[in-house]
Design an enzyme around this catalytic site. Structure first.
Site, PDB file in Angstrom:
ATOM      1  N   ALA A 115       0.874  -1.454  -0.009  1.00 38.75           N
ATOM      2  CA  ALA A 115      -0.016  -0.070  -0.208  1.00 38.75           C
ATOM      3  C   ALA A 115       0.945   1.283  -0.032  1.00 38.75           C
ATOM      4  O   ALA A 115       1.820   1.314   0.570  1.00 38.75           O
ATOM      5  CB  ALA A 115      -1.054  -0.086   1.213  1.00 38.75           C
ATOM      6  N   GLY A 145       0.972  -5.018   1.124  1.00 34.23           N
ATOM      7  CA  GLY A 145      -0.386  -5.227   0.142  1.00 34.23           C
ATOM      8  C   GLY A 145       0.154  -5.677  -1.318  1.00 34.23           C
ATOM      9  O   GLY A 145      -0.968  -6.309  -1.711  1.00 34.23           O
ATOM     10  N   GLU A 163      -0.366  -9.320  -0.740  1.00 31.45           N
ATOM     11  CA  GLU A 163      -1.675  -9.694  -0.701  1.00 31.45           C
ATOM     12  C   GLU A 163      -2.275  -9.619  -1.801  1.00 31.45           C
ATOM     13  O   GLU A 163      -3.477 -10.376  -1.995  1.00 31.45           O
ATOM     14  CB  GLU A 163      -2.276  -8.693   0.539  1.00 31.45           C
ATOM     15  CG  GLU A 163      -1.904  -8.623   1.909  1.00 31.45           C
ATOM     16  CD  GLU A 163      -2.295  -7.742   2.906  1.00 31.45           C
ATOM     17  OE1 GLU A 163      -2.098  -6.499   2.683  1.00 31.45           O
ATOM     18  OE2 GLU A 163      -3.216  -7.847   3.813  1.00 31.45           O
ATOM     19  N   GLU A 184       3.896  -5.121   7.624  1.00 32.31           N
ATOM     20  CA  GLU A 184       3.115  -4.071   8.195  1.00 32.31           C
ATOM     21  C   GLU A 184       3.372  -4.054   9.890  1.00 32.31           C
ATOM     22  O   GLU A 184       3.095  -2.728  10.249  1.00 32.31           O
ATOM     23  CB  GLU A 184       1.525  -4.230   8.015  1.00 32.31           C
ATOM     24  CG  GLU A 184       1.297  -4.190   6.677  1.00 32.31           C
ATOM     25  CD  GLU A 184       1.416  -5.674   5.759  1.00 32.31           C
ATOM     26  OE1 GLU A 184       2.249  -6.474   6.236  1.00 32.31           O
ATOM     27  OE2 GLU A 184       0.669  -5.476   4.734  1.00 32.31           O
TER      28      GLU A 184
END
Ligand code: T1G
Length: 695
Positions: A61, A102, A105, A125
């Site tokens: 992200a 992310g 993910e 994270e």
């Protein structure tokens, strides 16, 4: 550009193209969503491959979106991943270089994954005070198993893709071009009409979920007394033994909670602050650094030896120059001992130790270092000695060599003035032990040339140091601020506190070591020498003399077995010394002070706010380029608690207006010069405008 859409025969290729690491910002998420929809609607497309341009598949992200909440803008990452997983056409991730957070993910939402050998895989994270918030805590265990996923997620560590090659995480681990391999794999999937694999459909078996949770609680409490994230990670992972959507909800709840914590703000701040510190406003990022193939160090003492090890550890040859044979032998012997102790602890192999020792040569002659590209002086902290050394270096060193001083407080401009090449002179202030501490203060003189600055910043990264640029002033950034912190700690003793109370209050607040234990470690005589110099240079400064009284008794700390505390031979444990406490009480009496009970809160505020106020002056004077650089200095070199983000971020969390109000109170009640508590103009201005240091 954020997503490129191309077709290769019956396969649509979506390429994330968002330098530097294909952060999954709003534009990328929107592009992915639209690209998948377009491929879904195209009857000529039988499969989809997703990959990343440049140096990463995706670094996750876009952390820069978090402060503004833009990561929540639809399509959120969860929505994008759900669309991938729900696609009727097979989606294959072609993963190379880096797939983190992310980014991993996203790949977990694809039906198949082809990865290049050597790709760095992580769900880091937790290092940002968060947890994987886009399904990673639910899909990764379904790919590699509960325990393996729990370890990766709670530690945030990075592994190479091939170490997970035999799990359901990857369908292919390839050498060479991963896109071509993914395209070939896609055609195979289409030809064989393989069923689409959805990790959400995999059932995770674990013999004893409650037992796992208890194991998790026991594990993380030691890891993270100041951080809620590691335990939250494990609680989210533990939910993967239940229905997928329930687990996703659990993950989402925990993620939102963590996003709101000051710890996650502090860690995200540090992530960017550390990277910002490497940039010098007036030095273009494409400035060509000088080649540094050979380094020389002057002085084989504690600092010189540690600095030499830093370079040898990075594979850079070092010549260590001493003037006396016995000093050189002692220095080389200490270096060998340090490596042997790492070997004993299993941190080093025999081979590595031999390689590093071979890179460090000793010499007694200046001529032996004349061809070095960089020489770092680490001799006695006295301007006269520096003058003799730099005059000699100026005569001996080849043209273009960088001449650096490891001075911790002296004027780098004066040192440069001892040479005919001030442009090649710079301060490189390492922190003891230099082979361990990450912080490096790069002190730029008025005449230090830009390519020298670019060179030493580049070199700092190579030797694993966190470099922060400082202008020239007494004590640069870190020591100038710690001086003010120490003044408050000493006056607190005169007013009613004892050394162990001051240390305990600050250590419970989060400092790695309280001021008195820290001074005993560094040597009280060092601070004493600085104060004696300052008494002459700045007679206007008001100091407590309690530290001088201790030094007059020869109590220099660990090195003499007695300082603010007592130390048994060969041990570092600080033992409260009743005679010092008696000296403190007697000194208050001698000064006619009625001692008072002082709260831990007052101790912490007076010491930490003193740091903040000086930090504001340092930013305002341009000694530090930005407030976040001061945070990096304190988090990387002074044991400031990382969960508080550094002195200047902590000031923002407290609220500058509250700090100014507290300082007014301290001016009334504390010993010393009331002017000590005059708010720095920048602090007063920002407080009056209701603003913060970090905008
Ligand atoms: N977001 C924004 N910027 C990033 C970024 C990121 N994720 N990663 C790197 N950058 C910037 C960085 O600030 C620097 O910018 C440049 O890229 C190069 O970085 C929902 C919530 C990927 C291993 O924690 O570990 O996904 O200074 O110098 O040494 O579950 O960057 O050049 O302007 O570090 O080659 C999780 C963090 C996010 C990975 C590359 N991901 N990044 O290392 O380059 S949260 C991470 C790294 C998340 C989801 C959750 C490293 C790297 P500038 P660099 P590098």
């Amino acid at each position: 550009m954020s997503i490129r859409y191309e077709t290769r025969g019956p396969v649509a290729v979506l390429t994330m193209d968002n330098p530097p690491v294909n952060g999954l910002g709003h534009a990328v998420r929107t592009g992915l969503s639209e690209g998948v929809e377009r491929a879904e609607l195209d009857p000529g497309i039988a499969a989809i491959v997703i990959t990343g341009a440049g140096k990463a598949f995706s670094g996750g992200a876009d952390i820069a979106e978090f402060k503004s909440g833009k990561q929540l803008l639809e399509p959120s990452l969860r929505v994008v991943i759900r669309a991938l997983e729900g696609s009727t056409k097979p989606i294959i991730a072609a993963i190379h270089s880096v797939a983190m957070g992310g980014g991993l993910e996203l790949a977990l939402g694809c039906h198949f994954r082809v990865v290049a050998k050597g790709t760095k895989i992580a769900l880091p994270e937790v290092k940002l005070g968060l947890l994987p918030g886009a399904g990673g805590t639910q899909r990764l265990p379904r790919a590699i198993g509960l325990e393996a996923a729990a370890n990766l997620i709670a530690s945030g560590e990075t592994v190479l893709a091939e170490t997970l090659g035999k799990t359901a995480l990857f369908d292919r681990v390839v050498d060479g071009d991963v896109l071509e391999a993914a395209l070939a794999f896609a055609e195979e999937v289409v030809r064989e009409k393989r069923p689409l694999k959805k990790l959400r459909d995999v059932k995770v078996e674990h013999p004893n979920e409650q037992g796992f949770l208890q194991f998790a609680r026991n594990t993380v409490t030691t890891m993270s007394k100041n951080f809620p994230a590691p335990l939250a990670c494990l609680e989210a992972v533990a939910a993967c033994t239940g229905p997928f959507d329930a687990g996703l909800r659990k993950e989402g709840e925990l993620f939102q909670k963590l996003m709101a914590t000051p710890e996650s703000r502090a860690l995200q701040h540090f992530f960017f602050a550390e990277r910002a510190a490497s940039k010098i406003a007036d030095v273009p990022s494409d400035t060509k650094p000088r080649a540094i193939q050979k380094v020389a160090i002057l002085g084989a003492g504690t600092m010189g030896g540690g600095i030499a090890m830093s370079f040898a550890n990075a594979g850079i040859p070092v010549t260590l120059l001493e003037v006396k044979p016995e000093a050189l032998d002692k220095g080389l012997g200490t270096i060998r001992k340090n490596y042997e102790s790492s070997l004993k602890k299993g941190k080093l192999t025999e081979e590595k130790m031999a390689q590093r020792l071979a890179l460090i040569q000793g010499t007694l002659s200046y001529d032996a270092i004349a061809q070095a590209d960089l020489v770092i002086e680490a001799v006695f902290e006295d301007l006269g000695v520096k003058e003799a050394v730099f005059t000699q270096l100026d005569q001996v060193m080849k043209p273009g060599a960088i001449l650096a001083s490891n001075t911790s407080t002296l004027d780098v401009n004066k040192i440069a003035g001892f040479t005919k090449r001030p442009g090649d002179v710079v301060g490189l202030h390492f922190f003891s032990p230099a082979n361990v501490m990450k912080l490096l203060e790069v002190v730029r003189g008025a005449k230090t040339s830009k390519d020298v600055l670019a060179t030493v910043m580049d070199l700092a990264k190579k030797i694993g140091k966190t470099a922060v640029v400082s202008g020239v002033c007494d004590g640069f950034i870190g020591n100038r601020m710690i001086e003010r912190y120490g003044i408050q700690a000493s006056f607190l003793l005169e007013e009613g506190a004892l050394p162990s109370q001051v240390d305990r209050a600050l250590e419970q607040w989060g400092m790695a070591m309280g001021p008195f234990r820290m001074n005993d470690l560094a040597g009280n005589d060092i601070g004493w020498a600085i104060r004696k110099r300052l008494y002459v240079e700045h007679p206007e400064l008001v100091y407590s003399k309690i530290g001088d009284k201790l030094c007059e008794q020869g109590c220099f700390g660990q090195k003499t077995g007695k300082g603010w505390y007592l130390y048994e031979p060969g041990r570092r444990d600080a033992i409260v010394d009743p005679s010092v406490d008696e000296m403190v009480v007697a000194y208050s009496k001698e000064l006619g002070i009625t001692r008072r009970a002082i709260s831990d809160e007052e101790i912490v505020e007076r010491c930490i706010f003193a740091l903040i106020n000086e930090g504001a002056k340092i930013v305002e004077e341009g000694i530090a380029q930005r407030a976040s650089d001061i945070d990096v200095v304190y988090l990387s070199g002074y044991g400031f608690p990382i969960h508080r983000g550094g002195p200047m971020l902590y000031a923002d969390e407290v609220g500058l207006v509250n700090i100014v109000a507290a300082m007014r109170r301290f001016a009334r009640i504390s010993r010393g010069d009331p002017k000590f508590w005059e708010p720095a103009p920048l602090l007063a201005k920002l407080a009056a405008e209701g603003r913060s240091f970090h905008g």
